[in-house]
Write a protein that holds these residues in place. Structure first.
Motif, PDB file in Angstrom:
ATOM      1  N   ARG A  24       0.872  -1.180   0.000  1.00  0.00           N
ATOM      2  CA  ARG A  24       0.000   0.000   0.000  1.00  0.00           C
ATOM      3  C   ARG A  24       0.907   1.226   0.000  1.00  0.00           C
ATOM      4  O   ARG A  24       1.719   1.381   0.916  1.00  0.00           O
ATOM      5  CB  ARG A  24      -0.910   0.007   1.230  1.00  0.00           C
ATOM      6  CG  ARG A  24      -1.882  -1.173   1.242  1.00  0.00           C
ATOM      7  CD  ARG A  24      -2.609  -1.315   2.562  1.00  0.00           C
ATOM      8  NE  ARG A  24      -3.515  -2.463   2.518  1.00  0.00           N
ATOM      9  CZ  ARG A  24      -4.812  -2.380   2.244  1.00  0.00           C
ATOM     10  NH1 ARG A  24      -5.366  -1.189   2.041  1.00  0.00           N
ATOM     11  NH2 ARG A  24      -5.566  -3.464   2.199  1.00  0.00           N
ATOM     12  N   ILE A  46      -2.759   0.442  -4.177  1.00  0.00           N
ATOM     13  CA  ILE A  46      -2.632  -0.850  -3.503  1.00  0.00           C
ATOM     14  C   ILE A  46      -2.299  -1.878  -4.572  1.00  0.00           C
ATOM     15  O   ILE A  46      -2.984  -1.971  -5.595  1.00  0.00           O
ATOM     16  CB  ILE A  46      -3.930  -1.244  -2.784  1.00  0.00           C
ATOM     17  CG1 ILE A  46      -4.307  -0.191  -1.735  1.00  0.00           C
ATOM     18  CG2 ILE A  46      -3.783  -2.624  -2.138  1.00  0.00           C
ATOM     19  CD1 ILE A  46      -5.667  -0.423  -1.109  1.00  0.00           C
ATOM     20  N   ASN A  65      -5.308  -1.948  -6.814  1.00  0.00           N
ATOM     21  CA  ASN A  65      -6.455  -1.419  -6.071  1.00  0.00           C
ATOM     22  C   ASN A  65      -7.641  -2.381  -6.052  1.00  0.00           C
ATOM     23  O   ASN A  65      -8.781  -1.991  -6.354  1.00  0.00           O
ATOM     24  CB  ASN A  65      -6.882  -0.063  -6.655  1.00  0.00           C
ATOM     25  CG  ASN A  65      -5.773   0.957  -6.540  1.00  0.00           C
ATOM     26  OD1 ASN A  65      -5.091   1.020  -5.518  1.00  0.00           O
ATOM     27  ND2 ASN A  65      -5.585   1.745  -7.581  1.00  0.00           N
TER      28      ASN A  65
END
Length: 440
Positions: A24, A46, A65
């Motif tokens: 992250r 992410i 993500n």
């Protein structure tokens, strides 16, 4: 959470084992062109990479993500089903005790906003304009805060936060018909390692000094490489030549040379992943194996390759904690921080430069040939040394030597120790073949 979801999904589909690498990130990037801030951006991302295996069939998938990790885990399983068998695959990494180290997370970088980052960057840009002859300053600053997590069905479960900065400046100078250029770059995990004004001034000083240039012909001369010129050369000995994957596939000039004398017995070369605040440091590698210190070359003898889990198991060895990856790809092998020990060859800068005629190289972006160890590259920023003093800049000058010549014949290593990329060490002097377009 994403990592656990991915691993459990792959196992529930039928994988015998699975591993997830989750990162992250928040990244602030600033771009300056011709002395003016052109763009600034903050990116939050992410990344999730998953490996799963069935017997000796290994599959991988990744997502950016993702709202949940299960989808990536299922796709890794499906890719494993469709993959051919890899006879050299033994297992995913097993857990090892990881001692989390200090010196990886700088609160200042973690909490910084774009406004403060811009102020720091523009300080360096303005400092580079130290002369009316400076015509242009361009560059990039990136500040990253990342949380890394590795979770597997074998029991690996490690995580930590890391920060980093990366800054680059390029400066152009012009005075009448004379033109010059300078640069500077730096990176690390703690922002206090950077003095913005001094950083910019160094780039400007190189640009101004390079206005006076000359040319040389073909000669063999003492060449002094500053640390920024060595970041593409010395780490290459560990990162590529002593890389177990390259050795196992016969791609490196160090293949079949373990325990052979490859350097002066005055020299040791160490890969060390646990030096606080250096960009190559971390508590664990990208497979969750603790980083350590590996003596690759010890008193001139090639003692150890660097390994990830896969290459180590091919030889029945332990990983040296050198797995390198991002979430988009499977782990490869990479150096952490590469440092040279040569206490009997240490010199002050004046001693290093104490030659009647030689070359001072500030930067080269070229790298050696992996198969032969030969280096033949351009000295992109270099100065002629005359009677112990750097004088005029050199144009179109190339340098040739082999890595074994570097390791066997270097006759001085500077006390000006600096961290540049994965290189940690001082300047180096050796004799090398130099080739230019001829005397001006």
């Amino acid at each position: 959470m994403l990592a656990e979801e991915a691993v459990r999904a792959a196992i529930s589909e039928g994988a015998e084992g699975a591993e997830a690498f989750e990162i992250r990130m928040r990244k602030i990037s600033l771009n300056v062109e011709r002395g003016v801030l052109k763009t600034s951006s903050t990116i939050r991302e992410i990344g999730l990479g998953v490996r799963a295996y069935i017997g000796k069939k290994l599959g991988m998938a990744f997502s950016t993500n993702p709202p949940e990790g299960a989808s990536a885990g299922r796709r890794a399983f499906m890719n494993a089903k469709a993959s051919p068998e890899d006879a050299d695959f033994h297992s995913l990494p097993e857990p090892r005790r990881v001692e989390l180290m200090d010196g990886l997370l700088d609160d200042r970088i973690r909490d910084i906003d774009v406004s403060e980052a811009s102020s720091i960057f523009m300080d360096s840009v303005e400092a580079a304009k130290l002369s009316p002859s400076i015509t242009s300053v361009s560059g990039i600053l990136t500040l990253t805060y990342a949380e890394v997590r590795i979770f597997s069905s074998t029991g690996v479960d490690v995580s930590e936060g890391r920060t980093s900065f990366n800054i680059f400046l390029e400066v152009a100078a012009k005075d009448g018909d004379r033109r010059g250029s300078g640069f500077n770059f730096s990176e690390g995990r703690k922002l206090d390692m950077l003095d913005p004004r001094r950083f910019g001034e160094e780039a400007g000083e190189i640009a101004v000094k390079s206005l006076d240039s000359t040319r040389i012909g073909v000669e063999t001369l003492p060449v002094v490489f500053k640390p920024k010129a060595l970041q593409a050369i010395v780490p290459f000995i560990v990162d590529e030549a002593a890389n177990a994957e390259n050795i196992q596939y016969g791609r490196s000039f160090l293949t079949n040379r373990l325990n052979s004398q490859i350097a002066s017995d005055q020299i040791s070369i160490i890969d060390d992943g646990r030096i606080p605040w250096l960009i190559g440091s971390s508590s664990f590698d990208d497979e969750g194996i603790p980083t350590t210190s590996t003596r690759v070359v010890e008193e001139g003898t090639f003692r150890s390759a660097i390994h990830n889990w896969y290459t180590a198991k091919r030889e029945g060895r332990e990983s040296t904690g050198n797995a390198s990856r991002d979430y988009r790809r499977a782990p490869s092998v990479g150096a952490n921080n590469v440092r040279i020990e040569a206490p009997n060859l240490e010199m002050d800068e004046e001693e290093l430069l104490d030659v009647r005629r030689g070359i001072l190289v500030l930067y080269t972006g070229d790298t050696p040939n992996l198969a032969t160890g030969e280096f033949s590259g351009m000295a992109e920023t270099a100065f002629l040394i005359e009677n112990g003093e750097p004088t005029r800049s050199l144009r179109q000058t190339s340098i040739a030597f082999t890595l074994e010549e570097l390791m066997k014949e270097l006759d001085g290593i500077g006390k000006d120790v600096a961290s540049v990329g994965s290189y940690l060490g001082g300047s180096i002097r050796l004799k090398a073949r130099v080739s230019g377009p001829g005397s001006s």
